[in-house]
Design a protein around this motif. Structure first.
Motif, PDB file in Angstrom:
ATOM      1  N   UNK A 146       0.747  28.237  -6.144  1.00 43.66           N
ATOM      2  CA  UNK A 146       0.320  29.413  -6.899  1.00 43.66           C
ATOM      3  C   UNK A 146      -0.963  29.107  -7.676  1.00 43.66           C
ATOM      4  N   UNK A 192      -3.784  28.870  -5.277  1.00 42.25           N
ATOM      5  CA  UNK A 192      -4.241  30.175  -4.765  1.00 42.25           C
ATOM      6  C   UNK A 192      -5.102  30.907  -5.781  1.00 42.25           C
ATOM      7  N   UNK A 193      -4.777  30.704  -7.061  1.00 36.52           N
ATOM      8  CA  UNK A 193      -5.520  31.432  -8.098  1.00 36.52           C
ATOM      9  C   UNK A 193      -6.958  30.969  -8.217  1.00 36.52           C
ATOM     10  N   UNK A 230      -2.785  40.176 -12.142  1.00 35.66           N
ATOM     11  CA  UNK A 230      -2.565  38.742 -12.338  1.00 35.66           C
ATOM     12  C   UNK A 230      -2.954  38.222 -13.716  1.00 35.66           C
TER      13      UNK A 230
END
Lengths: 279, 403
Positions: free
Chosen positions: B78, B81-82, B110
């Motif tokens: 995660x 991916x950010x 997000x």
């Protein structure tokens, strides 16, 4: 001589293949079907659980309730009214033969609440909203909008599917209830206003024949249909890119058709299964 | 040695019978722009999708700072991916929401930013990308170029560390194309992100890239700096680069290398048949690397384009300019002898000295160093030999500075 042996062997092989091929095809289809059902089930469970992930997507769910529920009211009212009216007509002419036309209220109400209300509401919503859901998600898939969500670390199941599942679970029972009420009123129109059954008797029969079990049965059915319809329609759209028989716009059209056909058939199958348990 | 940011190790990916990635090995270094070139349908987009995790390799590893993507924990994945943003080839804008909502979406979903802060960030990006006044429009109401810029704004609004661009300039006009290249380059300089660009814009894309990799039949055939790829002796790479240049009649408003080659060969044929003289002047920006270092990579491109345009203005209509390599402009002078070319060369050098022809303000004490060499065509010289001779004409070499 050798040629003859070879030919005989080949014929034996062909005969064997003629027997094994259908079995092989059947096995392959069955495995495919079971795998597909498993994928659909996982798809629904994931989407359903994500409804409760924080922050709750209230505004998106309301938007979907508006789309699936509110915008279906007119079509549900029309279908409900005419279904009730035709039930009134048919019921009257059947019951009058036995001198039991007074039971029309009970016949209309029970048919609607137990069977026709949930089933026809589901079928109408499939036509109006289910096809649109499949097409919208399918287009999002082929135009890489779902991939874009993933690259932004936005869970597409949570973003696209969960609000639709929540909205369907809320909208279907309400639409079914509306269908039932309008249908009973439609039966009243033909039975009492047109064919002369005493309004008091009609409504009294409705009240006395319907018990809570009928209402809850219809309610459970509408919930089950909501799950079936929204899952199949979303699933078909979501996996448009996996279709092997058509790509792009053709893929979306096939997904939409499949969504409508499969969910309609499944609604009737689930209806039969549930009725056999609920009756 | 510096640990690569992203590494693809023996990556294989097959779709049906089509081996798209066939043992791909690629290294992407932090803070650099890496351009991936290769034939259309050759798996460049698939490669990008593997980097961001949209596709999983059949075998092989994708390492992020030495850690395998497939072995990462969910939370780690995660976080990884950010750091990324992806600009899709087809923009992948959400067509049922407005431009503003499109750009705001990653922030809205997000981050815990307040509405006002999100709006501020979105407006800032829209202003930077010249997208004012369209915030309430839907993507279908925009032109192709605008859609591209909205997609860029959406990708950059989260200030990502790594940005993957899948053909960001396809379908744009030369001015917008350069604007997008400039923007990628400026942002890269400003925020120091790592960029991976899939592009066919050769040679323009080389100005903003520190590394170039060529994907051929599922493998990386070449990996190196833009200068190295221009000089490589690998015929497949050379054919590809020149083939792409041939596809464009003009690059950034100046005729391409291929057009030049064609015209010069025609002049050689005319000389052989009708004895008509012609000459060439080759202008070389000698300190392109220094220009790129001090003023940014797009400055080099601007210098070349402006030099070409200026020469076109200063010379008669019959003379034509062509781009050649990263730092050269060839001026073809039909019906011109060596003596006339010499005089013209001198005159042009004088005219250009001290003029602000580059639209760039040189740093104090820093000049654009341009050399010019010329030669007259000869019957016995082929095109390649003539270019070589022009380069080697040291006695006819002019050097002038624009400070």
């Amino acid at each position: 001589m050798w040629t003859l042996v070879f030919l005989m062997k080949k014929t034996e092989q062909n005969n064997l293949a003629m027997v094994t091929l259908p079995v092989y095809a059947l096995g392959r289809q069955t495995i495919f079907l079971i795998r597909e059902l498993g994928r659909i089930a996982i798809f629904f469970v994931k989407g359903f659980l994500l409804i409760f992930s924080f922050p709750l997507q209230i505004s998106k769910t309301i938007e979907q309730i508006y789309f699936i529920g509110t915008k279906s009211i007119l079509v549900i009212c029309l279908t409900g009214a005419f279904t009730g009216m035709v039930l009134g007509l048919q019921g009257y002419y059947t019951l009058v033969k036995f001198g039991a036309e007074g039971m029309l209220g009970a016949a209309v109400a029970l048919s609607l609440i137990r069977e026709l209300g949930p089933v026809l509401s589901a079928i109408m919503v499939i036509g109006r909203a289910g096809s649109a859901i499949a097409a919208e998600i399918g287009i999002m898939r082929i135009s890489e909008q779902i991939d874009a969500l993933e690259t932004m670390d936005i869970n597409p199941l949570r973003f696209l599917i969960s609000p639709r599942i929540a909205a369907a679970l809320i909208s279907f029972p309400l639409l079914t209830a509306l269908f039932d009420v309008i249908g009973i009123f439609g039966g009243y129109l033909t039975g009492s206003m047109l064919l002369g059954i005493d309004p008091g008797i009609y409504l009294n029969r409705v009240e006395s024949s319907v018990v809570m079990k009928d209402i809850t049965g219809g309610f459970y059915k509408s919930l089950a249909f909501a799950v079936v319809v929204v899952t199949i329609c979303c699933f078909q759209g979501y996996y448009t890119h996996k279709r092997t028989e058509g790509f792009g716009a053709k893929g979306v059209s096939l997904s939409t058709t499949s969504a409508v056909v499969i969910s309609s058939v499944l609604v009737l199958i689930v209806d039969y299964v549930m009725t056999s348990f609920l009756i | 040695m510096e640990l690569p940011l992203i590494q693809l190790v023996d990556v294989y990916k097959t779709f049906g019978d089509n081996k798209v990635l066939n043992g791909t090995n690629l290294t992407i270094l932090e803070g650099q722009v890496t351009t991936i070139i290769g034939k259309s349908g050759g798996g460049k987009s698939v490669l990008l999708k593997h980097i961001i995790g949209l596709m999983e390799p059949d075998s092989g590893k994708i390492l992020f700072r030495g850690h395998s993507l497939s072995e990462m924990q969910k939370a780690e994945k995660k976080t990884f991916k950010r750091k990324f943003s992806y600009v899709f080839q087809g923009t992948a804008l959400f067509d049922s929401i407005t431009v503003f909502e499109n750009i705001a979406l990653p922030l809205k979903e997000k981050t815990s930013f307040k509405k006002a802060k999100i709006a501020g960030r979105v407006r800032e990006k829209m202003d930077q990308l010249d997208l004012q006044g369209i915030d309430q429009k839907y993507p279908s109401q925009l032109s192709g170029g605008m859609k591209k810029r909205v997609a860029l704004a959406r990708a950059l609004v989260t200030d990502p560390e790594i940005v993957l661009f899948d053909e960001p300039t396809t379908g744009l006009d030369p001015i917008r194309k350069n604007a997008v290249h400039k923007m990628i380059s400026d942002y890269q300089k400003q925020f120091g992100f790592t960029g991976v660009v899939v592009s066919h814009e050769i040679p323009d894309i080389f100005y903003i890239s520190q590394r170039v990799a060529m994907l051929e039949e599922g493998r990386i055939l070449f990996e190196g700096s833009p200068e190295e790829i221009q000089q490589t002796s690998n015929s497949v790479v050379q054919n590809f680069i020149h083939g792409l240049e041939r596809g464009h009649e003009k690059i950034s408003g100046i005729e391409s290398h291929y057009q030049g080659e064609k015209r010069i060969k025609e002049e050689i044929a005319r000389l052989q048949r009708y004895h008509t003289a012609f000459s060439l002047i080759i202008y070389t920006v000698e300190n392109l690397n220094e220009i790129n270092e001090k003023l940014g990579p797009m400055a080099g491109l601007t210098v070349i384009i402006n030099l070409g345009n200026e020469l076109q203005i200063l010379t008669p209509l019959t003379d034509t300019c062509y781009r050649f390599g990263l730092n050269k402009i060839i001026l073809l002078l039909p019906n011109t002898t060596e003596e006339q070319a010499h005089m013209l060369c001198e005159k042009l050098s004088e005219q250009m000295k001290g003029r602000d022809i580059f639209g760039l303000m040189p740093h104090p004490g820093f000049c654009f160093l341009i050399s010019a060499s010329y030669t007259e065509g000869r019957k016995d010289l082929s095109y390649e030999e003539m270019l070589l001779q022009t380069h080697s004409m040291q006695n006819m070499f002019y050097e002038f500075k624009v400070c």
